[in-house]
Design a protein around this motif. Sequence first.
Motif, mmCIF file in Angstrom:
data_model
loop_
_atom_site.group_PDB
_atom_site.id
_atom_site.type_symbol
_atom_site.label_atom_id
_atom_site.label_comp_id
_atom_site.label_asym_id
_atom_site.label_seq_id
_atom_site.Cartn_x
_atom_site.Cartn_y
_atom_site.Cartn_z
ATOM 1 N N HIS A 39 0.812 -1.222 0.000
ATOM 2 C CA HIS A 39 0.000 0.000 0.000
ATOM 3 C C HIS A 39 0.843 1.269 0.000
ATOM 4 N N ASP A 40 2.049 1.211 0.514
ATOM 5 C CA ASP A 40 2.866 2.415 0.624
ATOM 6 C C ASP A 40 3.482 2.834 -0.706
ATOM 7 N N SER A 41 3.440 1.966 -1.714
ATOM 8 C CA SER A 41 4.061 2.311 -2.998
ATOM 9 C C SER A 41 3.104 2.137 -4.165
ATOM 10 N N LEU A 42 1.810 2.236 -3.893
ATOM 11 C CA LEU A 42 0.831 2.050 -4.956
ATOM 12 C C LEU A 42 0.915 3.145 -6.005
ATOM 13 N N ARG A 43 0.643 2.787 -7.238
ATOM 14 C CA ARG A 43 0.582 3.756 -8.331
ATOM 15 C C ARG A 43 -0.289 3.186 -9.434
ATOM 16 N N HIS A 44 -0.973 4.087 -10.130
ATOM 17 C CA HIS A 44 -1.727 3.711 -11.324
ATOM 18 C C HIS A 44 -0.790 3.771 -12.513
ATOM 19 N N VAL A 45 -0.735 2.711 -13.292
ATOM 20 C CA VAL A 45 0.008 2.714 -14.554
ATOM 21 C C VAL A 45 -1.020 2.531 -15.664
ATOM 22 N N VAL A 46 -1.086 3.498 -16.570
ATOM 23 C CA VAL A 46 -2.133 3.519 -17.592
ATOM 24 C C VAL A 46 -1.489 3.475 -18.975
ATOM 25 N N TYR A 47 -1.896 2.514 -19.785
ATOM 26 C CA TYR A 47 -1.439 2.399 -21.166
ATOM 27 C C TYR A 47 -2.613 2.710 -22.093
ATOM 28 N N ALA A 48 -2.424 3.673 -22.990
ATOM 29 C CA ALA A 48 -3.461 4.025 -23.958
ATOM 30 C C ALA A 48 -2.889 3.906 -25.369
ATOM 31 N N ASP A 49 -3.744 3.542 -26.317
ATOM 32 C CA ASP A 49 -3.263 3.368 -27.687
ATOM 33 C C ASP A 49 -4.424 3.565 -28.657
ATOM 34 N N SER A 50 -4.093 3.775 -29.930
ATOM 35 C CA SER A 50 -5.116 3.895 -30.962
ATOM 36 C C SER A 50 -4.626 3.218 -32.228
ATOM 37 N N SER A 51 -5.573 2.704 -32.991
ATOM 38 C CA SER A 51 -5.280 2.155 -34.315
ATOM 39 C C SER A 51 -5.901 3.115 -35.312
ATOM 40 N N PHE A 52 -5.068 3.898 -35.955
ATOM 41 C CA PHE A 52 -5.525 5.054 -36.718
ATOM 42 C C PHE A 52 -6.285 4.656 -37.983
ATOM 43 N N ASN A 53 -7.485 5.209 -38.120
ATOM 44 C CA ASN A 53 -8.248 5.147 -39.369
ATOM 45 C C ASN A 53 -8.464 3.706 -39.855
ATOM 46 N N ASN A 54 -8.759 2.799 -38.961
ATOM 47 C CA ASN A 54 -8.943 1.403 -39.358
ATOM 48 C C ASN A 54 -10.407 0.973 -39.295
ATOM 49 N N ARG A 55 -11.302 1.935 -39.115
ATOM 50 C CA ARG A 55 -12.729 1.635 -39.037
ATOM 51 C C ARG A 55 -13.455 2.327 -40.177
ATOM 52 N N GLU A 56 -14.751 2.026 -40.286
ATOM 53 C CA GLU A 56 -15.548 2.645 -41.332
ATOM 54 C C GLU A 56 -15.676 4.142 -41.085
ATOM 55 N N GLN A 57 -15.902 4.897 -42.145
ATOM 56 C CA GLN A 57 -16.079 6.350 -42.088
ATOM 57 C C GLN A 57 -14.886 7.047 -41.435
ATOM 58 N N ASN A 58 -13.688 6.527 -41.717
ATOM 59 C CA ASN A 58 -12.440 7.136 -41.237
ATOM 60 C C ASN A 58 -12.345 7.202 -39.707
ATOM 61 N N ARG A 59 -13.021 6.302 -39.017
ATOM 62 C CA ARG A 59 -12.920 6.266 -37.561
ATOM 63 C C ARG A 59 -11.722 5.405 -37.138
ATOM 64 N N SER A 60 -11.310 5.582 -35.887
ATOM 65 C CA SER A 60 -10.168 4.845 -35.348
ATOM 66 C C SER A 60 -10.614 4.007 -34.152
ATOM 67 N N GLN A 61 -9.929 2.916 -33.921
ATOM 68 C CA GLN A 61 -10.178 2.077 -32.753
ATOM 69 C C GLN A 61 -9.258 2.534 -31.622
ATOM 70 N N LEU A 62 -9.852 2.841 -30.478
ATOM 71 C CA LEU A 62 -9.096 3.336 -29.334
ATOM 72 C C LEU A 62 -9.153 2.310 -28.205
ATOM 73 N N GLY A 63 -8.188 2.377 -27.304
ATOM 74 C CA GLY A 63 -8.204 1.451 -26.183
ATOM 75 C C GLY A 63 -7.236 1.860 -25.090
ATOM 76 N N PHE A 64 -7.444 1.295 -23.897
ATOM 77 C CA PHE A 64 -6.543 1.558 -22.778
ATOM 78 C C PHE A 64 -6.674 0.444 -21.765
ATOM 79 N N ILE A 65 -5.688 0.353 -20.891
ATOM 80 C CA ILE A 65 -5.727 -0.581 -19.772
ATOM 81 C C ILE A 65 -5.130 0.120 -18.558
ATOM 82 N N ILE A 66 -5.760 -0.035 -17.397
ATOM 83 C CA ILE A 66 -5.333 0.625 -16.165
ATOM 84 C C ILE A 66 -4.911 -0.436 -15.159
ATOM 85 N N LEU A 67 -3.697 -0.314 -14.659
ATOM 86 C CA LEU A 67 -3.153 -1.258 -13.691
ATOM 87 C C LEU A 67 -2.929 -0.552 -12.363
ATOM 88 N N LEU A 68 -3.058 -1.291 -11.288
ATOM 89 C CA LEU A 68 -2.662 -0.827 -9.960
ATOM 90 C C LEU A 68 -1.401 -1.599 -9.608
#
Length: 258
Positions: A169-198
């Motif tokens: 508990h004395d050294s807890l931290r949130h580590v957050v990874y975010a990413d996107s896959s550019f323009n890989n969806r219909e109508q020029n949309r992108s797929q986005l995502g993230f994961i949050i770790l403790l």
Amino acid sequence: SRILVDKLRMHPAPGELSIFFRRLCIRLVAVSGSYVDDVIQGGTPEQKQRLQALFAREFDVKLSDAKKFTYVGLECDTTDALERRISQEKYIKRLQFLTRTASFHAYRSQRARLAWLVHTRPDIACAVSMASQITADSHSFECNQQLNSVLTHLKRTSDLSLTFPKLDHDSLRHVVYADSSFNNREQNRSQLGFIILLSDKSHNFAVIHYASYKSRRVALAPRAGETLACLYAVDCAFLLRQDICRMLGCHIPIIMLT
């Protein structure tokens, strides 16, 4: 909720009103969470006994101290004193493959079943998100095969589970990874995502939230897509940190990576 607040002096979590907790001096001593008519509780032996006695008196409930149990369809394993596990192995084994000529109605039902599995399987979140965009007009036999390939992967790895180790508990931290896959969806949309770790100083970690979703906005450059993914990840990480900091009574830094 009024019973927990008035009789046990518990407090609702700021961002999740179905979770209540109690701190005594500087210690977290009790937690109670609910989903529809299922309740899961934990704490010190004394506080847990008070919780169970109160619920047995006020409600028609079935109390259990089993080390392995099912909570809202998730198989929970608390037999190990140093970690907790949740999985959906039995649920996966019950799922059946779609036929190649299955209708869109059958496809939609299977897609909903797989979406429920995302609760413990972040590895299929992107595939299920992509499948959720299929409509009756865009449905084809290839769509059925794609869902079957996801289910094939699940059955091969049905014993995978989310693991929550005991953290410092004395050294807890949130580590957050975010990413996107550019323009890989219909109508020029992108797929986005993230994961949050403790995580803690020993690099032990617990996965506490993740998402894969189609961007509501059109990103005109890869950097714009990365920014959009990062913004939502920051919002979620900040909200989760508020709850955890309030419960543990400590400050937790956020480390963002994109």
